[in-house]
Design a protein around this motif. Structure first.
Motif, PDB file in Angstrom:
ATOM      1  N   SER A  33       0.815  -1.132  -0.101  1.00 22.38           N
ATOM      2  CA  SER A  33       0.045  -0.059  -0.051  1.00 22.38           C
ATOM      3  C   SER A  33       0.799   1.115  -0.022  1.00 22.38           C
ATOM      4  O   SER A  33       1.895   1.447   0.742  1.00 22.38           O
ATOM      5  N   GLU A  34       0.476   2.144  -0.680  1.00 22.32           N
ATOM      6  CA  GLU A  34       1.139   3.459  -0.940  1.00 22.32           C
ATOM      7  C   GLU A  34       2.482   3.454  -1.455  1.00 22.32           C
ATOM      8  O   GLU A  34       3.280   4.405  -1.236  1.00 22.32           O
ATOM      9  N   MET A  35       2.847   2.461  -2.177  1.00 17.35           N
ATOM     10  CA  MET A  35       4.286   2.168  -2.607  1.00 17.35           C
ATOM     11  C   MET A  35       4.294   2.923  -4.091  1.00 17.35           C
ATOM     12  O   MET A  35       3.342   2.661  -4.757  1.00 17.35           O
ATOM     13  N   CYS A  36       5.383   3.653  -4.359  1.00 13.19           N
ATOM     14  CA  CYS A  36       5.652   3.980  -5.750  1.00 13.19           C
ATOM     15  C   CYS A  36       7.023   3.806  -6.350  1.00 13.19           C
ATOM     16  O   CYS A  36       7.865   4.056  -5.646  1.00 13.19           O
ATOM     17  N   TRP A  37       7.087   3.039  -7.351  1.00 11.76           N
ATOM     18  CA  TRP A  37       8.442   2.484  -7.734  1.00 11.76           C
ATOM     19  C   TRP A  37       8.793   2.952  -9.188  1.00 11.76           C
ATOM     20  O   TRP A  37       8.034   2.930 -10.023  1.00 11.76           O
ATOM     21  N   SER A  38      10.013   3.437  -9.118  1.00  8.30           N
ATOM     22  CA  SER A  38      10.602   3.796 -10.648  1.00  8.30           C
ATOM     23  C   SER A  38      11.003   2.530 -11.213  1.00  8.30           C
ATOM     24  O   SER A  38      11.244   1.587 -10.745  1.00  8.30           O
TER      25      SER A  38
END
Length: 88
Positions: A33-38
């Motif tokens: 939850s709420e993770m954002c990955w390049s």
């Protein structure tokens, strides 16, 4: 590969189980939850995991840090990570 020998020993000869496990493991981490990955960050997880599982992480650590320093020399965390690694 010696498929007959591997089968006699009950070992897998295909890569499907490895790919499925990796997909599941990586998927679980990537979808927290709420993770954002390049793209680079997402690739780092299986890359580091493969180094750990193959027993090459310790030998690779200094190289990894030096490469990251080249990419971001202004980051002051490199020395902290080096000291943390030495203490472990």
């Amino acid at each position: 590969m010696h498929h007959a020998n591997l089968r006699r020993r009950g070992l897998p000869i295909g890569s499907g189980h490895v790919e499925a496990a990796d997909k599941t493991h990586a998927g679980e981490r990537m979808k927290i939850s709420e993770m954002c990955w390049s793209m680079a960050g997402g690739q780092a997880i299986p890359s580091i995991r493969s180094l750990i599982k193959s027993g090459r992480f310790d030998k690779s650590w200094d190289y990894i840090v030096e490469e990251l320093k080249k990419r971001d020399p202004a980051n002051k965390n490199w020395n902290h990570w080096q000291e943390k690694k030495k203490a472990a």
